[in-house]
Motif scaffolding. Sequence first.
Motif, mmCIF file in Angstrom:
data_model
loop_
_atom_site.group_PDB
_atom_site.id
_atom_site.type_symbol
_atom_site.label_atom_id
_atom_site.label_comp_id
_atom_site.label_asym_id
_atom_site.label_seq_id
_atom_site.Cartn_x
_atom_site.Cartn_y
_atom_site.Cartn_z
ATOM 1 N N LYS A 81 0.816 -1.209 0.000
ATOM 2 C CA LYS A 81 0.000 0.000 0.000
ATOM 3 C C LYS A 81 0.856 1.267 0.000
ATOM 4 O O LYS A 81 0.513 2.253 -0.660
ATOM 5 C CB LYS A 81 -0.930 -0.003 1.216
ATOM 6 N N GLN A 82 1.957 1.250 0.734
ATOM 7 C CA GLN A 82 2.812 2.432 0.779
ATOM 8 C C GLN A 82 3.431 2.709 -0.589
ATOM 9 O O GLN A 82 3.473 3.852 -1.048
ATOM 10 C CB GLN A 82 3.920 2.252 1.835
ATOM 11 N N LYS A 85 0.949 3.966 -3.227
ATOM 12 C CA LYS A 85 0.533 5.362 -3.097
ATOM 13 C C LYS A 85 1.290 6.239 -4.082
ATOM 14 O O LYS A 85 0.850 7.330 -4.442
ATOM 15 C CB LYS A 85 0.779 5.855 -1.673
ATOM 16 N N MET A 86 2.451 5.744 -4.521
ATOM 17 C CA MET A 86 3.263 6.496 -5.477
ATOM 18 C C MET A 86 2.799 6.290 -6.909
ATOM 19 O O MET A 86 3.348 6.870 -7.837
ATOM 20 C CB MET A 86 4.730 6.077 -5.363
ATOM 21 N N THR A 89 -1.793 8.747 -11.153
ATOM 22 C CA THR A 89 -2.941 8.493 -12.025
ATOM 23 C C THR A 89 -2.535 8.190 -13.457
ATOM 24 O O THR A 89 -3.365 7.793 -14.260
ATOM 25 C CB THR A 89 -3.895 9.706 -12.020
ATOM 26 N N VAL A 121 -6.103 -4.217 -3.379
ATOM 27 C CA VAL A 121 -5.452 -2.906 -3.454
ATOM 28 C C VAL A 121 -5.494 -2.364 -4.881
ATOM 29 O O VAL A 121 -5.806 -1.189 -5.117
ATOM 30 C CB VAL A 121 -3.990 -3.005 -2.970
ATOM 31 N N ASP A 124 -8.869 -1.147 -5.813
ATOM 32 C CA ASP A 124 -9.124 0.189 -5.258
ATOM 33 C C ASP A 124 -8.497 1.268 -6.133
ATOM 34 O O ASP A 124 -9.097 2.315 -6.387
ATOM 35 C CB ASP A 124 -8.551 0.291 -3.843
ATOM 36 N N ILE A 125 -7.282 1.016 -6.608
ATOM 37 C CA ILE A 125 -6.612 1.977 -7.479
ATOM 38 C C ILE A 125 -7.421 2.166 -8.766
ATOM 39 O O ILE A 125 -7.583 3.288 -9.261
ATOM 40 C CB ILE A 125 -5.183 1.520 -7.800
ATOM 41 N N ARG A 128 -10.405 4.300 -7.911
ATOM 42 C CA ARG A 128 -10.025 5.655 -7.533
ATOM 43 C C ARG A 128 -9.592 6.469 -8.749
ATOM 44 O O ARG A 128 -9.868 7.672 -8.837
ATOM 45 C CB ARG A 128 -8.883 5.591 -6.511
ATOM 46 N N THR A 129 -8.911 5.836 -9.685
ATOM 47 C CA THR A 129 -8.402 6.545 -10.864
ATOM 48 C C THR A 129 -9.327 6.401 -12.072
ATOM 49 O O THR A 129 -8.977 6.849 -13.166
ATOM 50 C CB THR A 129 -7.005 6.008 -11.234
ATOM 51 N N GLU A 586 -10.700 -2.530 4.437
ATOM 52 C CA GLU A 586 -9.936 -1.684 5.326
ATOM 53 C C GLU A 586 -10.333 -1.896 6.773
ATOM 54 O O GLU A 586 -9.512 -1.818 7.679
ATOM 55 C CB GLU A 586 -10.145 -0.213 4.930
#
Length: 787
Positions: A81-82, A85-86, A89, A121, A124-125, A128-129, A586
């Motif tokens: 996950k960390q 985050k990088m 989009t 994960v 989710d990306i 989100r994008t 989550e």
Amino acid sequence: MTFDIAAVLLILAVSLVLFITEKLRMDVVALLVLSALAVGEFVSLEGALSGFSNPAVVTVWSMFILSAGLSATGVADIIGKQVLKMAGTNESRMIIVIMMTGGILSAFMNNIGVAALMLPVVMDIARRTETSPSRLLMPMAYGTLLGGLTTMVGTPPNLVAAQALEQAGHEPFSLFTFTPIGLPALVLGSLFVAFIGKHILPKEMPEGFQLPTDDVGDAFRFSHDLDQYRFRLKLSKDSPLDGQELSQSGLGVILGLGVQSVDRDGQSIIGVDGEFVLASGDVLAVQGRVEDFRDFIQWQAFEMASGSEIVELLSLNRLVLLSATIKEGAEIEGLTVAEADFGRRYRGHIITIRRDGKISRGPFADYVLRAGDSIQIEMKKESMEYVTGSTDFATVTVISEESIDQIYRESDSLLELKIPAESHLVGLTIAESGIGDALHMRIIGIGRKSGSIFFPDAEEKFEVGDKLLVHGGRKAIKLMQGLQSLELLESERGKGLSAIPNEGYTEITLSPQSSLVGNTLRELDFRNRYGLTVLSIWRRGKSYGSHLRNFRLKFGDAMLLSGPYEKLEELSSDRDFLVLSRAAYEASEKVSPVRAALSATIMLAVVITVLLGWLPIAIAAIAGSTLMIITKCLDIEEAYRAIEWKSVFLIACMIPLGAAMKDTGAAAWLAEGVATVARPFGMWGIIIGLYLMTALATTIVPTAALVLIMAHIGMDAAAALDMPPQMVVMAVAMAASASFTSPISHPANVLVMGPGGYRFIDYVKMGLLLALVVMVTVLPLIAWKYG
């Protein structure tokens, strides 16, 4: 060719056929190979069992435990996950970050475990994008496979290849021997997919994939289109269903409807179960296909005979009634009727069973047969010999007309049931339909234009135009009338998800280790087992909301569940499922920073001790797994469940085959053929030929078994051309681990097929090009390292 060579090659050929056809599980095939080698004395007793103590096998199961420890304490999830985050989009950037993250984790963890951790994960990306998951999930799976190329523990084929070298007396590979070759493959493979391969990936959203919204479905990955499956039914005054338990109403089995709630006297009753008693005036909020309800309304049942008239009608169809008494020591004694497969075995149908003066009239599926039971059987006259000639019965007699009243009661009826041509039953088997049990009827025959079938098998499929001859009681007719009397409230169609106190919704998919694959929801008793209701199943881009009880679960299915929050939370720790919904996923995180740091330290210690040569990798891995358990990073039961026993047995049982091929000269015989063909092309002919053979075979043969076979052939071929054995074994290992070309090549590919909405051809198009990129990358590096 000697007899021993021919025999070992025959065993090899048969095993390959069984692997390809999948007639048997791969671990069972491996056990057969081991047995054949031992019985034929092609290996000694010690040689046959040596695989179970082989360092490669020990390392494999130990790494499964180490990987599970990192997963259980949340280390992999935290890192994933960390880093993700990088991702930002930009699509190319997202692909690179996802593939590199999966690859780095897979260098020390089980590939499929990493894919399972990253799936929610990455979903989710995608949401989100506002990116189609089909653009990200296949790169994620391929990233985990490429990561396996980078270390010796990255994937079982690497361990097997290293051990094959050592057993042959050559210098073995070390932990990071693969890195100078595998790491460039990971990097270049990721860049290829991100900038070139992405144009091959499906561009459209998988049908039903849902972008973020502000309504109750915000957490859903897929549009399950529930509204089309929601409607209301009302029990009329004096309904025949009044006083019936819900489980006995036939709503689920016959109509495929799930009752979500009941409105009674102005109050809404939520969470009704099978024991809920229906009452006239009830309004049922149901889920299913309204077309199936309308279809059932058109069913027509005509009473053809009742009571003693039944036998007269049956006799016209050359049917007869027999009474047979089970004798002591009969083969069917102690079995249930279903276990005995009574109908198929004796070509007849049980009407009643008499025991100790009492008469049982069914249902009989779970009825345990005993010596002395007197069974009354309906059957065709020409099939009588199946009973009269059987040694299972002490006496067999034809029932006289005077005794008919004791068999067929006045309340019994023989019905002709006409089913509409467009019925949902068409194509289903009798067992799948469940209409016999639900309507308390026995299907005696099926009338068709091609000819009538009497006492059809449970696997007989309904066809268009079938007319069923069924035997049942007045209760069956009353049940049909009750279902057909339900009133469809058209004005209340398509009610959306309503808020229920202390209840929620979540989506799940089956995990790679799931034991539920191939089972139906009915067989699993899903609702009672998990305390949750399956509202919809999303499969290959399509939503299904009715007759879910008969769905056989497959990898990649996304299921929408509803139920109490505490039951939904329990799913996050259930090894059979992966939770896809963001909120539930989550909420399920319970990461202990102390244990996370502890498990990461243990894994680091294993790597360092091996790297510095203080301990062999097998011993270091065992010690690390033991520390994972002692420090409670995972308990012993979780450790056992983490081991993929099929892979362990496959490798352990196939190791003797490699030894037998070497000892009998079979490997040398095959290698000579390979060397003869490749000799005009020199070194490149050997490594390219072996690489391509291995890469193509990964689509049909388990990779670990394939490496065991190809490594021995490759080493002998290398010796014939005076080449370093490490060169060809490395080429074989790289080819075996690069399983990109089909969804069945690796479980990680199967895992993303459903959620990504991929077709088989999508894997072929992308996989072939990526495999070519990897081959062009690794072969020159192998030649440079060992040439």
